[in-house]
Design an enzyme around this catalytic site. Structure first.
Site, short mmCIF file in Angstrom:
data_model
loop_
_atom_site.label_atom_id
_atom_site.label_comp_id
_atom_site.label_asym_id
_atom_site.label_seq_id
_atom_site.Cartn_x
_atom_site.Cartn_y
_atom_site.Cartn_z
N SER A 118 0.94 -1.21 -0.04
CA SER A 118 0.03 -0.09 -0.02
C SER A 118 0.96 1.33 0.10
CB SER A 118 -0.90 0.03 1.21
OG SER A 118 -0.17 -0.06 2.32
N GLU A 142 1.27 5.60 0.73
CA GLU A 142 0.79 6.60 1.32
C GLU A 142 1.12 7.85 0.66
OE1 GLU A 142 0.80 6.83 5.57
OE2 GLU A 142 1.53 8.68 5.53
N ASP A 158 -1.38 15.36 16.16
CA ASP A 158 -0.27 15.85 17.29
C ASP A 158 -1.02 16.97 17.71
OD1 ASP A 158 1.69 13.82 17.02
OD2 ASP A 158 2.39 14.50 15.22
N PHE A 173 12.10 13.92 10.59
CA PHE A 173 10.91 13.31 10.94
C PHE A 173 10.92 12.25 11.90
CE2 PHE A 173 9.41 13.24 5.97
CZ PHE A 173 8.96 14.41 6.28
N HIS A 184 3.83 -1.22 3.78
CA HIS A 184 3.16 0.17 3.55
C HIS A 184 4.05 1.38 3.27
CE1 HIS A 184 0.13 3.21 4.02
NE2 HIS A 184 0.75 4.00 4.57
C1 LIG Z 1 0.65 5.07 9.92
C2 LIG Z 1 0.58 6.42 10.70
C3 LIG Z 1 -0.13 7.62 9.95
C4 LIG Z 1 -0.19 8.80 10.21
N1 LIG Z 1 -1.01 9.64 9.72
C5 LIG Z 1 -1.29 10.95 10.10
C6 LIG Z 1 -1.75 12.12 9.41
O1 LIG Z 1 -2.33 11.76 8.27
N2 LIG Z 1 -2.01 13.16 9.95
C7 LIG Z 1 -1.62 13.64 11.50
O2 LIG Z 1 -1.82 14.68 11.75
N3 LIG Z 1 -0.78 12.51 11.89
C8 LIG Z 1 -0.40 11.40 11.34
N4 LIG Z 1 0.21 10.52 12.34
C9 LIG Z 1 0.77 10.80 13.28
C10 LIG Z 1 0.01 10.61 14.60
O3 LIG Z 1 -1.28 11.34 14.62
C11 LIG Z 1 0.79 11.04 15.71
O4 LIG Z 1 1.70 9.90 15.91
C12 LIG Z 1 -0.15 11.33 17.03
O5 LIG Z 1 0.70 11.75 18.21
C13 LIG Z 1 -0.71 9.74 17.83
O6 LIG Z 1 -1.74 9.68 16.94
P1 LIG Z 1 -2.26 7.95 17.31
O7 LIG Z 1 -3.56 7.72 16.39
O8 LIG Z 1 -1.17 6.87 17.10
O9 LIG Z 1 -2.82 8.17 18.66
P2 LIG Z 1 -3.30 7.21 19.76
O10 LIG Z 1 -3.24 5.94 19.32
O11 LIG Z 1 -4.67 7.88 20.24
O12 LIG Z 1 -2.46 7.65 20.99
C14 LIG Z 1 -1.08 7.69 20.78
C15 LIG Z 1 -0.16 7.30 22.37
O13 LIG Z 1 -0.68 8.26 23.28
C16 LIG Z 1 -0.94 7.54 24.53
N5 LIG Z 1 -2.36 7.83 24.90
C17 LIG Z 1 -3.43 8.31 24.13
N6 LIG Z 1 -4.73 8.38 24.79
C18 LIG Z 1 -4.22 8.04 25.98
C19 LIG Z 1 -5.09 7.74 27.01
N7 LIG Z 1 -6.31 8.14 27.28
N8 LIG Z 1 -4.43 7.23 28.12
C20 LIG Z 1 -3.11 6.98 28.01
N9 LIG Z 1 -2.27 7.05 27.20
C21 LIG Z 1 -3.02 7.60 26.19
C22 LIG Z 1 -0.69 6.19 24.43
O14 LIG Z 1 0.57 6.05 24.67
C23 LIG Z 1 -0.70 5.83 22.84
O15 LIG Z 1 0.07 5.03 22.27
C24 LIG Z 1 0.45 9.28 11.57
C25 LIG Z 1 1.25 7.99 12.15
C26 LIG Z 1 1.23 6.74 11.79
C27 LIG Z 1 2.10 5.79 12.56
#
Ligand SMILES: Cc1cc2nc3c(=O)[nH]c(=O)nc-3n(C[C@H](O)[C@H](O)[C@H](O)COP(=O)(O)OP(=O)(O)OC[C@H]3O[C@@H](n4cnc5c(N)ncnc54)[C@H](O)[C@@H]3O)c2cc1C
Length: 313
Positions: free
Chosen positions: A21, A23, A115, A225, A275
């Site tokens: 896939s 991105e 973020d 990055f 990916h």
């Molecule tokens: C494949 C991939 C694609 C991405 N694409 C984008 C994008 O398109 N746009 C963008 O802006 N960013 C993107 N990101 C970055 C991502 O948004 C950041 O890494 C962000 O800081 C965390 O998002 P997440 O969905 O992993 O968060 P989550 O899984 O919600 O949380 C990340 C971490 O924060 C902690 N955490 C969260 N909630 C709690 C809670 N309630 N209690 C305790 N700990 C908690 C945990 O340790 C968790 O592992 C991408 C990252 C990856 C790996």
């Protein structure tokens, strides 16, 4: 004599097998739009499992992400996956985006927290009326539409996470909320991925954990990055690009060699799904897919072990 390396037999053929896939990020200018569409046109014949389009920090590319996803749906045979974050937005705002995607025919969302708007040095706080994190968002998506959900995973743990175990608990929460695939942050040492995979499986998580591969087109940019993403950059990688700042042609060859070494080692350890973070450029990714046996119009390659079996019989 040692057993043959499975990756040597990763060649084009019938499914099931190696699946890729790609991105992309939504373009800002007409020129970037052209570069993106050239990349899509070059990579589309490889028949990727899906192509994903990122969502800018704090939802800054909402319209552009949507427009890119819609154009992919309208003009290609590709299956788009729209990234969506919940940071700095109310539930109603995020739900409106989900509904718009569902109406447009999007059947796959990469559900992310995002973020903090002030950057990674700022402490994350959910929007008071918003989804709390990616697990909460995934549950929200499932309430609205039957959409496939991928989520992020971090072989070196997310920087906000107190421990790998806590990070994997978060991944488990995302799976319980409906995620059926995780895509990893990029990494350069495969051992990090394998150790992480063992822990994820040990936690009872069975979904595919697809390695995110970043072909290093520009070492300095990749290092930046990595710093922001909490990914480590091994000294050997810096060493490989050392002295090549003004030599883009050699840099590109080195980049291809480094990425090839990484993916073939993953294949040899049984990985079949990849990916690629394309950075909207096709050439390196195309070459690496070719090495993996992914060829235009031939669908997916057989699993390498099947090829080994075929060679033996
Ligand atoms: C494949 C991939 C694609 C991405 N694409 C984008 C994008 O398109 N746009 C963008 O802006 N960013 C993107 N990101 C970055 C991502 O948004 C950041 O890494 C962000 O800081 C965390 O998002 P997440 O969905 O992993 O968060 P989550 O899984 O919600 O949380 C990340 C971490 O924060 C902690 N955490 C969260 N909630 C709690 C809670 N309630 N209690 C305790 N700990 C908690 C945990 O340790 C968790 O592992 C991408 C990252 C990856 C790996």
């Amino acid at each position: 004599m040692s057993a043959p390396r499975p990756s040597r037999f990763a060649r084009a053929g019938a499914a099931p097998g190696i699946r890729v896939s790609f991105e992309f990020f939504p373009p800002k200018t007409a020129e970037m739009e052209q570069t993106l569409w050239e990349a899509i046109a070059r990579l589309a014949p490889l028949e990727p499992n899906f192509v994903s389009v990122t969502y800018g920090a704090a939802g800054s590319t909402r319209e552009r992400t949507h427009a890119t996803v819609k154009r992919i749906l309208a003009e290609t045979m590709l299956t788009p996956a729209a990234h969506l974050t919940c940071v700095a937005a109310t539930r109603a705002e995020v739900d409106a985006v989900i509904r718009a995607y569902a109406q447009a025919g999007v059947r796959h969302i990469v559900a992310l927290r995002g973020d903090p708007p002030g950057g990674i040095d700022e402490r994350y706080a959910p929007h008071p009326g918003g989804y709390r994190n990616a697990a909460d968002l995934a549950a929200g998506i499932k309430r609205i539409a039957d959409i496939e959900i991928s989520v992020a995973a971090y072989p070196e743990k997310h920087p906000d996470s107190p421990s790998v175990a806590a990070d994997i608990d978060m991944l488990k929460a995302k799976v319980d909320a409906g995620a059926t695939r995780a895509i990893t942050q990029f990494f350069f040492e495969n051992d990090l991925y394998f150790r992480y995979l063992d822990r994820v499986r040990g936690r009872g998580i069975g979904i595919p954990i697809v390695p995110g591969i970043l072909p290093v087109q520009n070492f300095k940019q990749a290092r930046n990055f990595a710093m922001r993403a909490g990914a480590s950059v091994p000294a050997w990688l810096a060493e490989r690009f050392d002295g090549l700042d003004d030599d883009p042609a050699t840099r590109k060859l080195i980049a291809a060699a480094v990425a090839a070494e990484q993916v073939l080692d993953l294949v040899d350890h049984g990985v079949t799904d990849f990916h690629f973070y394309t950075m909207n450029r096709a050439d390196l990714v195309y070459a690496i897919c070719h090495l993996l046996g992914v060829r235009p119009g031939k669908g997916q390659t057989p699993h390498p072990e099947e090829r080994v079996e075929q060679q033996r019989t």
